[in-house]
Scaffold this active site. Structure first.
Site, mmCIF file in Angstrom:
data_model
loop_
_atom_site.group_PDB
_atom_site.id
_atom_site.type_symbol
_atom_site.label_atom_id
_atom_site.label_comp_id
_atom_site.label_asym_id
_atom_site.label_seq_id
_atom_site.Cartn_x
_atom_site.Cartn_y
_atom_site.Cartn_z
ATOM 1 N N LYS A 112 2.270 -2.200 15.461
ATOM 2 C CA LYS A 112 1.416 -1.246 14.745
ATOM 3 C C LYS A 112 1.012 -0.087 15.646
ATOM 4 O O LYS A 112 0.951 1.066 15.210
ATOM 5 C CB LYS A 112 0.190 -1.964 14.181
ATOM 6 C CG LYS A 112 0.520 -2.840 12.971
ATOM 7 C CD LYS A 112 -0.715 -3.536 12.445
ATOM 8 C CE LYS A 112 -0.422 -4.239 11.115
ATOM 9 N NZ LYS A 112 0.615 -5.261 11.223
ATOM 10 N N LYS A 193 12.562 -2.036 8.177
ATOM 11 C CA LYS A 193 11.937 -3.034 7.309
ATOM 12 C C LYS A 193 10.978 -2.344 6.343
ATOM 13 O O LYS A 193 10.183 -1.491 6.743
ATOM 14 C CB LYS A 193 11.183 -4.064 8.148
ATOM 15 C CG LYS A 193 10.506 -5.133 7.295
ATOM 16 C CD LYS A 193 9.721 -6.119 8.136
ATOM 17 C CE LYS A 193 8.998 -7.108 7.239
ATOM 18 N NZ LYS A 193 8.185 -8.082 7.991
ATOM 19 N N LYS A 196 4.499 -0.848 3.460
ATOM 20 C CA LYS A 196 3.581 0.186 2.948
ATOM 21 C C LYS A 196 3.058 1.046 4.082
ATOM 22 O O LYS A 196 2.833 2.247 3.921
ATOM 23 C CB LYS A 196 2.425 -0.491 2.200
ATOM 24 C CG LYS A 196 2.831 -1.172 0.907
ATOM 25 C CD LYS A 196 1.645 -1.799 0.204
ATOM 26 C CE LYS A 196 1.187 -3.079 0.849
ATOM 27 N NZ LYS A 196 2.076 -4.222 0.542
#
Length: 327
Positions: A112, A193, A196
């Site tokens: 992230k 991949k 959202k």
């Protein structure tokens, strides 16, 4: 009977990756003997969500999605994570026995950050809350994608740390992995991949112009239709294959490999994907509309689910508090 648990984040509209990687397996699993707990992870969503109204709407949408796609609330416990406050108490107990080094090794945290998400303490301690979600219900099995195995292993470690310090309190959960690599990863519009967070997702209930517009964004190259192509290297073909029976899939693959006059171009693949996806989700799309028109019924399902989940979590919480001297 075994207890099976999993969850999904309400961070946006459920996409094909959510469906093929988790939702359809969750629903199918309820036919098996056992107790099935599926939570909507709204606490987890707060690591990135700053839109209260949007978060509430997303929770409702996830519930409607599961029910529209066939989840029977009599066979599974569907509930909001935040309706079970015992989970946050267990999170603190686990945090007190978990070393920093374990959290620093979390792949999802590093991933992230690499994609530009601003780090916060919630994001860093995410694995502890996830472990509490799993351990709070004496879960035996947790369906996870291959990229989530580390989180399950961390939950096992945390259960071990606590049990080593205070006695046998938490049951050790085991992962339930996808049957094939194909199911483990659904490509996004850019070939990475589907997520959202990365904006490369395809909403399962998209239709009409919205559906065609999103499919038109799937990454392609400049090769002409008649040029032979390896189907396994085409994102469009990977997505289309999710909806085709083996015979049709083999037919498209052979035409792409052969090339030449009459070979399908990317426009043909896009049109067939839109058609197949629209047909696959049409019945559930209508059911979802009906459910969203009756929010009271959705709330009743979530409330009943929370009552059943809290009963289990409360017993585990009390066991843990007693073990470490707080009761």
């Amino acid at each position: 009977m075994p207890t099976i648990l999993s969850g999904i984040q309400p961070t946006g509209r459920p996409h094909l990756g959510n469906y093929f990687g988790a939702i359809r397996h969750h629903i199918a699993a309820t036919a098996e003997p056992g107790e099935h707990f599926y939570f909507i992870a709204d606490y987890h969503a707060l690591t990135s969500s700053r839109d209260p109204a949007g978060l509430r709407a997303n929770v409702v949408d996830v519930a409607a999605t599961y029910l529209a796609l066939g989840l029977d609330p009599e066979r599974a416990v569907l509930f909001r994570q935040s309706d079970v406050p015992e989970v946050t108490e267990i999170t603190w107990l686990l945090a007190c026995v978990t070393g920093m080094g374990l959290l620093e090794r979390a792949h999802s945290f590093k991933d992230k950050l690499a994609h530009g998400l601003k780090p916060n303490v919630g994001l860093f301690t995410y694995p502890i809350l996830m472990a509490a979600d799993i351990l709070a219900y004496d879960s035996d099995f947790v369906p996870v994608g291959r990229d989530q195995v580390q989180h399950l292993e961390m939950a096992q470690d945390m259960a071990g740390y606590f049990n080593s310090a205070f006695g046998e309190v938490f049951k050790r959960p085991e992962p339930r992995l996808p049957e094939s690599e194909r199911e483990a990863k659904v490509p996004g519009l850019d070939g990475q991949k589907m997520s959202k967070s990365y904006g490369n997702d395809l909403w399962i209930f998209a239709e009409g112009k919205e559906l065609k517009s999103r499919i038109n964004q799937v990454v392609t190259d400049s090769r002409a239709p008649e040029e032979p192509k390896d189907p396994s290297g085409l994102v469009l073909f990977e997505l289309l294959s999710l909806f085709l029976d083996p015979a049709e899939q083999a037919h498209w693959a052979e035409r792409l490999r052969r090339g030449g006059p009459g070979a399908p171009g990317y426009g043909h693949l896009k049109a067939r994907l839109a058609e197949a996806m629209d047909a696959a989700f049409q019945p559930a799309r209508q059911r979802r509309r009906e459910l969203l028109a009756d929010r009271g019924e959705l709330e009743r399902v979530l409330t009943r689910g929370a009552e059943r989940a809290r009963s289990r979590a409360r017993a585990v919480r009390d066991r843990a508090l007693s073990a470490c001297g707080l009761r």
